[in-house]
Write an enzyme that holds these catalytic residues in place. Structure first.
Site, PDB file in Angstrom:
ATOM      1  N   LYS A 132      38.851 -12.845   2.871  1.00  0.00           N
ATOM      2  CA  LYS A 132      38.877 -14.320   2.947  1.00  0.00           C
ATOM      3  C   LYS A 132      37.430 -14.802   2.966  1.00  0.00           C
ATOM      4  CE  LYS A 132      42.229 -15.999   5.614  1.00  0.00           C
ATOM      5  NZ  LYS A 132      43.264 -16.440   4.653  1.00  0.00           N
TER       6      LYS A 132
HETATM    7  C1  LIG Z   1      44.915 -16.375  -0.785  1.00  0.00           C
HETATM    8  C2  LIG Z   1      45.753 -15.918   0.374  1.00  0.00           C
HETATM    9  N1  LIG Z   1      46.761 -15.055   0.136  1.00  0.00           N
HETATM   10  C3  LIG Z   1      47.574 -14.625   1.135  1.00  0.00           C
HETATM   11  C4  LIG Z   1      47.398 -15.068   2.440  1.00  0.00           C
HETATM   12  C5  LIG Z   1      48.337 -14.591   3.530  1.00  0.00           C
HETATM   13  O1  LIG Z   1      47.706 -13.662   4.351  1.00  0.00           O
HETATM   14  P1  LIG Z   1      48.156 -13.489   5.881  1.00  0.00           P
HETATM   15  O2  LIG Z   1      49.615 -13.188   5.849  1.00  0.00           O
HETATM   16  O3  LIG Z   1      47.382 -12.326   6.366  1.00  0.00           O
HETATM   17  O4  LIG Z   1      47.857 -14.738   6.577  1.00  0.00           O
HETATM   18  C6  LIG Z   1      46.360 -15.957   2.735  1.00  0.00           C
HETATM   19  C7  LIG Z   1      46.162 -16.401   4.134  1.00  0.00           C
HETATM   20  O5  LIG Z   1      45.579 -17.289   4.469  1.00  0.00           O
HETATM   21  C8  LIG Z   1      45.507 -16.389   1.681  1.00  0.00           C
HETATM   22  O6  LIG Z   1      44.511 -17.254   1.907  1.00  0.00           O
END
Ligand SMILES: Cc1ncc(COP(=O)(O)O)c(C=O)c1O
Length: 319
Positions: free
Chosen positions: A161
């Site tokens: 992220k």
């Molecule tokens: C681009 C993206 N994909 C997937 C996710 C989901 O990830 P998580 O389940 O770890 O929150 C996020 C979470 O913010 C994200 O920003």
């Protein structure tokens, strides 16, 4: 969901101190602000009335991912994942939160100067804010495949992220909303379905759950991992990680997003085409209720996912 600006008196962790959010500011020349050199996380906590406790969901896994991904930008975070989870619980207690919360850890290059070349000056902060439902899950969302392609791992790794990479998600969300959709769906340069702007994606087709693999420029979601466990263990569903073609979105029985903020979000239409019956489907509905039960501490088999804030003795945690 448009979130409000948090209360400036909220106690946050900034520069190794507990201070009010209103005083947690950075210089306008900060490297991360100018060049996007930061790595953030998103963690949820749920307040469970019956047990009078606030449960942080898989905080140690989130902090392990955060530290790993910060390493991609050579950003060091001087605390262990377990210590960061304990610090987050302390932040919740200091703010006396007795509601659902969202935790935003951010690590970043903090030098205030001109020039992209990164140096060793790193900083990190953790903010916890009250946070309700992201959307009305009974209605389901409408999604649209956008013209912007998902950032390639060869450009900016989307498995982390990374602040600067979220310009990609901002552009996609903007296009999707201008096209009358609630959320965006990205394709990779090869044309495979990847992520949404802030979520992972699943389809239910021919009796199987299918989700894109880690090699299709997805973020390896922790909610995605939780949903795969619940589907396999509680619903005896076969889950396949493989590339998905765009047109499969139009011929699947169900499509849904997963993510810390949205939890499990059923998609009832893609590109103005109904998904299945055009209503929220039984698989997403069942998974969502299992996820809600598990993250509120009501399913004993999944208590290891939870970090209780107000009942924090080691003995309690081991219980
Ligand atoms: C681009 C993206 N994909 C997937 C996710 C989901 O990830 P998580 O389940 O770890 O929150 C996020 C979470 O913010 C994200 O920003």
């Amino acid at each position: 969901m448009k979130t409000e600006a948090p209360n400036p008196n909220t106690i946050v962790w900034f520069n190794e101190k507990f201070i009010p959010l209103g005083e947690a500011n950075v210089n306008i020349l900060t490297h991360a602000l100018n060049y996007g050199t930061g790595v953030f996380e998103g963690i949820r906590g749920y307040f469970e009335e019956k047990q009078q406790d606030l449960f942080l969901v898989r905080p140690v896994e989130h902090y392990q991912r955060w530290k790993r991904n910060a390493g991609i930008l050579r950003i060091g975070i001087p605390k262990s994942a377990t210590d960061l989870a304990a610090l987050t619980a302390e932040l919740c207690r200091r703010n006396g939160f007795r509601s659902h919360v969202y935790v935003r850890p951010l690590a970043y290059k903090c030098s205030a100067r001109i020039g992209v070349a990164p140096d060793e000056n790193d900083a990190y902060a953790i903010v916890v804010v009250p946070f309700g439902d992201y959307f009305d899950s009974t209605k389901g969302l409408r999604a649209g495949v956008v013209s912007w392609r998902r950032v390639e791992d060869t450009a900016i790794p989307s498995r982390a992220k990374i602040c600067g990479a979220y310009v990609n998600s901002v552009l996609a969300t903007d296009e999707a909303r201008h096209n009358g959709h609630d959320e965006a769906i990205f394709l990779t340069e090869e044309g495979h379905v990847s992520d949404s702007a802030t979520c992972n994606l699943f389809i239910f087709r021919n009796g199987k759950l299918v989700t894109p693999p880690g090699t299709d420029n997805i973020l390896e979601g922790i909610t995605r991992a939780s949903v795969i466990d619940l589907a396999r263990n509680e619903m005896r569903l076969e889950v396949v990680e493989r590339s998905i073609s765009r047109s499969e979105l139009y011929v699947s029985d169900e499509v849904f997003f997963t993510g810390t903020a949205v939890e499990i979000a059923p998609i009832v239409a893609v590109d103005h085409r109904p998904v299945g019956t055009g209503e929220v489907g039984p698989v997403a509905t069942k998974l969502r209720s299992l996820y809600v039960e598990a993250t509120r501490g009501r399913l004993l088999n999944y208590r290891q996912w939870l970090w209780p804030v107000y009942r924090t003795t080691a003995a309690d945690k081991a219980a």
